[in-house]
Design a protein around this motif. Structure first.
Motif, short mmCIF file in Angstrom:
data_model
loop_
_atom_site.label_atom_id
_atom_site.label_comp_id
_atom_site.label_asym_id
_atom_site.label_seq_id
_atom_site.Cartn_x
_atom_site.Cartn_y
_atom_site.Cartn_z
N THR A 174 12.39 -32.22 -38.66
CA THR A 174 13.15 -31.19 -38.42
C THR A 174 14.58 -31.71 -38.41
O THR A 174 15.09 -32.68 -38.09
N ARG A 218 12.07 -32.78 -28.08
CA ARG A 218 11.01 -32.59 -29.03
C ARG A 218 11.43 -32.71 -30.45
O ARG A 218 10.56 -33.42 -31.28
N ARG A 219 12.63 -32.10 -30.80
CA ARG A 219 13.12 -32.25 -32.13
C ARG A 219 13.36 -33.60 -32.44
O ARG A 219 13.10 -34.40 -33.50
N ALA A 270 12.16 -36.39 -31.12
CA ALA A 270 11.22 -37.26 -31.32
C ALA A 270 10.76 -37.07 -32.78
O ALA A 270 10.10 -38.40 -33.12
N GLY A 271 11.00 -36.36 -33.59
CA GLY A 271 10.69 -36.27 -34.85
C GLY A 271 11.26 -37.25 -35.82
O GLY A 271 10.79 -37.93 -36.79
N GLY A 298 7.07 -34.41 -27.84
CA GLY A 298 7.21 -34.39 -29.41
C GLY A 298 6.51 -35.48 -30.03
O GLY A 298 5.88 -35.44 -31.07
#
Ligand SMILES: Nc1ncnc2c1ncn2[C@@H]1O[C@H](COP(=O)(O)OP(=O)(O)OP(=O)(O)O)[C@@H](O)[C@H]1O
Ligand SMILES: [Mg+2]
Length: 160
Positions: free
Chosen positions: A2, A21-22, A24-25, A53
């Motif tokens: 992301t 969460r983003r 973590a990508g 995430g």
């Protein structure tokens, strides 16, 4: 992955978690993420988002009486990497929190995990190794501002 902005305004705790969460990508094994900001800034909220995430098990809370907790990857949540969550408030000033965490003998190898450290203001200058600094500040209207600063390693390219 992301798209990850290096600065964002986070009006609510849910948006702070979503930012985690983003983030973590973009994370991989061996990473050190240092969350800085004053008391109540939202460091734990952001760590909760990172944990979600990464797909780890167990609820992420403020580790008041422990220095660090290991959250195992939950395959049912698509988890691949353990997350080590550290409250560095009790760790004091150290050159590399991962080395300290290794010494705790947590039954987790920091090279195979993502280590997320909640750190007080002004301590990050002590760090010598490569890490991602996530700086959270709090505005008068209670919204939060988050800024990412990559230090060393390939962080500058990864954040570009
Ligand atoms: N935009 C926001 N982002 C994050 N938290 C928010 C926001 N708005 C309000 N809050 C509230 O602020 C508090 C943040 O608490 P949190 O435990 O995440 O902070 P912290 O930085 O980890 O604190 P500490 O220094 O004690 O570890 C929570 O009660 C949360 O609901
Ligand atoms: Mg906290």
């Amino acid at each position: 992955m992301t798209q990850l902005d290096t600065a964002a305004t986070l009006p609510t705790v849910e948006e702070t978690q979503a930012f985690g969460r983003r983030l973590a990508g973009a994370l991989r094994a061996g990473d050190l993420v240092v969350l800085t900001g004053p008391l109540g800034a939202g460091k734990t909220a952001l760590a909760q988002g990172i944990g979600a995430g990464l797909g780890v098990a167990g609820s992420i809370t403020s580790p008041t009486f422990v220095i660090a907790r290991v959250h195992r990857p939950d395959p049912a949540r698509g988890g691949r990497l353990p997350m080590v969550h550290v409250d560095a408030y009790r760790l004091g000033m150290v050159k590399d929190p991962r080395a300290e965490v290794d010494d705790l003998d947590l039954d987790a190898d920091v090279d195979d995990s993502v280590t997320v450290v909640e750190w007080g203001e002004g301590l990050v200058e002590q760090l010598s190794d490569a890490y991602l600094e996530v700086r959270i500040s709090r505005h008068d209207d209670d919204t939060r501002e988050v800024r990412l600063h990559g230090h060393g390693g390939d962080w500058p390219q990864r954040l570009a």
